[in-house]
Scaffold this active site. Structure first.
Site, mmCIF file in Angstrom:
data_model
loop_
_atom_site.group_PDB
_atom_site.id
_atom_site.type_symbol
_atom_site.label_atom_id
_atom_site.label_comp_id
_atom_site.label_asym_id
_atom_site.label_seq_id
_atom_site.Cartn_x
_atom_site.Cartn_y
_atom_site.Cartn_z
ATOM 1 N N GLY A 116 0.829 -1.195 0.000
ATOM 2 C CA GLY A 116 0.000 0.000 0.000
ATOM 3 C C GLY A 116 0.863 1.244 0.000
ATOM 4 O O GLY A 116 2.051 1.180 0.324
ATOM 5 N N CYS A 147 5.306 -6.099 1.437
ATOM 6 C CA CYS A 147 5.651 -4.671 1.517
ATOM 7 C C CYS A 147 4.983 -4.028 2.739
ATOM 8 O O CYS A 147 5.376 -4.285 3.868
ATOM 9 C CB CYS A 147 5.275 -3.974 0.207
ATOM 10 S SG CYS A 147 6.073 -2.358 -0.012
ATOM 11 N N TYR A 148 3.968 -3.208 2.538
ATOM 12 C CA TYR A 148 3.248 -2.589 3.657
ATOM 13 C C TYR A 148 2.698 -3.659 4.598
ATOM 14 O O TYR A 148 2.667 -3.474 5.814
ATOM 15 C CB TYR A 148 2.116 -1.723 3.102
ATOM 16 C CG TYR A 148 1.255 -1.041 4.137
ATOM 17 C CD1 TYR A 148 1.656 0.151 4.732
ATOM 18 C CD2 TYR A 148 0.020 -1.572 4.504
ATOM 19 C CE1 TYR A 148 0.850 0.795 5.678
ATOM 20 C CE2 TYR A 148 -0.784 -0.945 5.443
ATOM 21 C CZ TYR A 148 -0.366 0.240 6.023
ATOM 22 O OH TYR A 148 -1.155 0.871 6.954
ATOM 23 N N HIS A 236 7.761 -7.036 -3.964
ATOM 24 C CA HIS A 236 6.515 -7.468 -4.602
ATOM 25 C C HIS A 236 6.759 -8.721 -5.470
ATOM 26 O O HIS A 236 7.225 -8.607 -6.603
ATOM 27 C CB HIS A 236 5.945 -6.346 -5.469
ATOM 28 C CG HIS A 236 5.405 -5.200 -4.679
ATOM 29 N ND1 HIS A 236 4.113 -5.172 -4.201
ATOM 30 C CD2 HIS A 236 5.996 -4.044 -4.257
ATOM 31 C CE1 HIS A 236 3.924 -4.047 -3.524
ATOM 32 N NE2 HIS A 236 5.044 -3.344 -3.537
ATOM 33 N N GLU A 238 4.521 -10.490 -6.840
ATOM 34 C CA GLU A 238 3.437 -10.660 -7.808
ATOM 35 C C GLU A 238 3.719 -10.005 -9.155
ATOM 36 O O GLU A 238 3.032 -10.298 -10.141
ATOM 37 C CB GLU A 238 2.124 -10.109 -7.231
ATOM 38 C CG GLU A 238 2.060 -8.601 -7.054
ATOM 39 C CD GLU A 238 2.602 -8.096 -5.726
ATOM 40 O OE1 GLU A 238 2.213 -6.994 -5.306
ATOM 41 O OE2 GLU A 238 3.428 -8.811 -5.110
ATOM 42 N N ASP A 295 -18.990 -10.181 -22.202
ATOM 43 C CA ASP A 295 -19.401 -10.328 -20.805
ATOM 44 C C ASP A 295 -20.897 -10.602 -20.655
ATOM 45 O O ASP A 295 -21.300 -11.582 -20.026
ATOM 46 C CB ASP A 295 -19.031 -9.066 -20.010
ATOM 47 C CG ASP A 295 -17.574 -8.686 -20.182
ATOM 48 O OD1 ASP A 295 -16.770 -9.574 -20.502
ATOM 49 O OD2 ASP A 295 -17.246 -7.501 -20.019
ATOM 50 N N LYS A 445 -11.553 -10.994 -17.341
ATOM 51 C CA LYS A 445 -12.004 -11.177 -18.722
ATOM 52 C C LYS A 445 -11.559 -12.513 -19.313
ATOM 53 O O LYS A 445 -12.346 -13.210 -19.964
ATOM 54 C CB LYS A 445 -11.496 -10.026 -19.587
ATOM 55 C CG LYS A 445 -11.801 -10.167 -21.074
ATOM 56 C CD LYS A 445 -13.277 -9.944 -21.387
ATOM 57 C CE LYS A 445 -13.614 -8.485 -21.442
ATOM 58 N NZ LYS A 445 -14.975 -8.229 -21.946
#
Length: 590
Positions: A116, A147-148, A236, A238, A295, A445
């Site tokens: 964050g 991280c945060y 991070h 990710e 969608d 998606k």
């Protein structure tokens, strides 16, 4: 094909900010869950406009492999969700400040605390709820702070976090100090490149914690308390800029947490069909607004598969469609998908309401309200015909729609400071009479496309580029009704898309479209000075629409395309190329 001309007066009540969505918190909204799972889950399929305790079922019935992500505002949080799902594990992201009951009711197998932009020292810094650490310890739940999230764990368990003497941003090298826990598959001294983004750092660890990796300049990069199953990464894992990050997440989930990789789209399909059948009574009728996009079509196909011809679809021509779009999509609905569809021509109603409106958010709200009013009227007509009221409205809302329509945690706001309002998330009227069914609301998606493929939706249709619910209104900055702006845009856009298809690169692009520029530029055409409009071309690559990069076209392709548009579209004398990624820009211009 039946086409109705809408001629009734429409009213526009104030827009609704959905009560089931606290900032970034996905509580009490439809969640596709993995099997095996009892049918009596507490995840309602409906997203009604008022809170109702009756919409929630017994949380004790939930038995699943959920990896829960507590979001504290990082721009990368959605990537954690994507990375975990890519490992065939269901992950769900909720507000990091959600109540302890909300967290416990989800019955997670593991919890990840996101990064964050805040400092843990700030007065309004977001934090997990009181009693959270006691909850995870008593249930022996593994927790990974990123991280945060790492800094929160350290601070709240007796350690110390300070502003770093040397802040770390961007690519950094870290070195493994202990081959255990998160790095149990590594060796001491192993190095890897990671992506850092922090100003504060842990300078004193709580009792029972140890450092297992440090950055090149000596800062703490990874910590853990294996006895309490608490882990932290200062970087991070990710993001793609951390090449070995996916391996670290995989090791955490499967080797440390013992998560089972069993979540797949076939499970989502089976579970959603059961939930729809249980929610919609045997004599109830449902309506669905089809936009012609992937969608809403997949959502309609899913509901039609569950309840058959008690689903009544309406395709609304709002005057904001692409070139010959109505004829093309109606043919697909009728011949390929065999969906019961009524075509409603509401061009005059939409454009009259949009006349003179230039503010993007206002345009989106007007369009959202207009759609709902039309569907209410459609339902009223059906009621006369069926002698029974349709009770539900199907929408193809996706996970990115929900995320982009909510503000970041720690902002002090609940439904303001949004990236943009999606007409099917932030534009619903308070007195809407229909209850919502949104079976795709927790899917990205690419996951929706996979679900459609399983149900037999034609691949050519699933590969269509996304088209926004507000249509061309968000591709004409300013007043969309002024002059012949929409006609100019339609012709330019059709030339662009057809050129991409002819070049064989359509499937390599996530989304491509033209944008009408509401400014007159000076040109020379036919030896005469002209004052005509400019057209901007936008084409991006992406995996889920949450981040995107602009597509690199061959220069000759662009030169030929520019010539064609200027020659064939009257009123255009300049063509521009948008080379902005997301972030900082969104994919659409408005």
């Amino acid at each position: 094909m039946r086409i109705y001309k809408v001629g009734y007066p429409l009213c526009f009540p104030p827009s609704l900010k959905p009560s089931h969505l606290s900032s970034w918190c996905i509580n009490a909204i439809p969640i596709p869950l993995p099997l095996p799972l009892p049918l009596t889950t507490h995840y309602p399929l409906l997203s009604s406009n008022t809170e109702s305790e009756n919409s929630l079922m017994d949380p004790q019935d939930v038995k699943t492999n959920i990896v829960l992500i507590l979001d504290f505002g990082s721009q990368y949080t959605h990537l954690i969700t994507r990375r975990i799902r890519a490992l065939n594990v269901f992950s769900l992201c909720i507000n990091g400040t959600s109540s302890l009951k909300s967290i416990a009711d989800l019955n997670p197998l593991a919890i990840i605390l996101s990064g964050g932009p805040h400092s843990v020292h700030a007065i309004d810094a977001p934090c997990f709820p009181s009693g959270f650490m006691e909850y995870v310890e008593s249930n022996k739940l593994p927790v990974l702070g990123i991280c945060y999230g790492l800094q929160l764990i350290v601070q709240k368990t007796g350690g110390e976090v300070r502003v770093g003497e040397k802040q770390e941003y961007g690519r950094m090298e870290i070195e493994v100090e202990k081959a255990c826990g998160l790095f149990g598959n590594k060796k001491v001294g192993d190095r890897q490149s990671v992506w850092m983004s922090h100003g504060d750092e842990a300078v004193k660890l709580p009792e029972g914690f140890e450092v297992v990796a440090r950055s090149k300049q000596g800062s703490v990069a990874a910590v853990e308390n294996r006895e309490k199953r608490l882990y932290g990464l200062q970087y991070h894992p990710e993001v793609t800029h951390s090449p070995e990050g996916m391996e670290t997440l995989r090791y955490f989930l499967f080797d440390i947490c013992g998560v089972t990789a069993g979540w797949k789209m076939e499970d989502v399909l089976e579970e959603e069909l059961k939930i729809i059948k249980e929610t919609v009574g045997p004599d109830d009728h449902v309506i669905c607004g089809l936009s012609g996009g992937v969608d809403s079509t997949v959502a309609a196909t899913l509901v039609h598969k569950a309840i058959g011809d008690r689903l009544h679809c309406a395709f609304v021509d709002n005057g904001l469609l692409r070139f010959k779009e109505r004829a093309r999509v109606m043919e697909t609905f009728e011949k390929d998908l065999h969906l019961p569809v009524t075509c409603i021509d509401a061009t005059e109603q939409f454009l009259s309401k949009l006349k003179g409106v230039t503010e993007p958010e206002k345009k989106r709200k007007i369009i959202g309200n207009e759609f709902i009013c039309i569907f209410d009227a459609f339902a009223h007509d059906l009621e006369k015909k069926l002698q029974r009221k349709p009770l539900y409205l199907v929408q193809g809302t996706l996970y990115p729609d929900v995320i982009e329509s909510c503000p970041p945690p720690g902002s002090g706001r609940t439904h303001s400071h949004t990236i943009k309002s999606h007409h099917n998330v932030g534009g619903l009227p308070k007195d809407m009479k229909l209850k919502l069914i949104e079976p795709l609301k927790l899917l990205f998606k690419d996951e929706v496309r996979e679900l459609g493929r399983i149900m037999g939706v034609p691949v050519s249709f699933l590969k269509r580029h996304p088209f926004p619910g507000p249509g061309l209104a968000v591709r004409v900055p300013g007043d969309v009704t002024e002059g012949n702006r929409l006609d100019i845009l339609r012709k330019a856009d059709d030339i662009f898309i057809q050129a991409i298809k002819d070049a064989g690169i359509y499937d390599s692009i996530w989304q491509a479209f033209a944008v009408f520029m509401p400014v007159l530029t000076v040109g020379v055409q036919g030896d005469q000075r002209t004052h005509s409009y400019a057209i901007a071309l936008r084409a991006v690559t992406s995996h889920d629409g949450m981040t995107a990069d602009w597509y690199y076209f061959d220069h000759k392709f662009l030169a030929d395309l520019s010539t064609r548009i200027c020659n064939e579209v009257q009123g255009v004398n300049r063509v521009l190329l948008d080379i902005t990624s997301k972030p900082p820009a969104t994919i659409e211009w408005e």
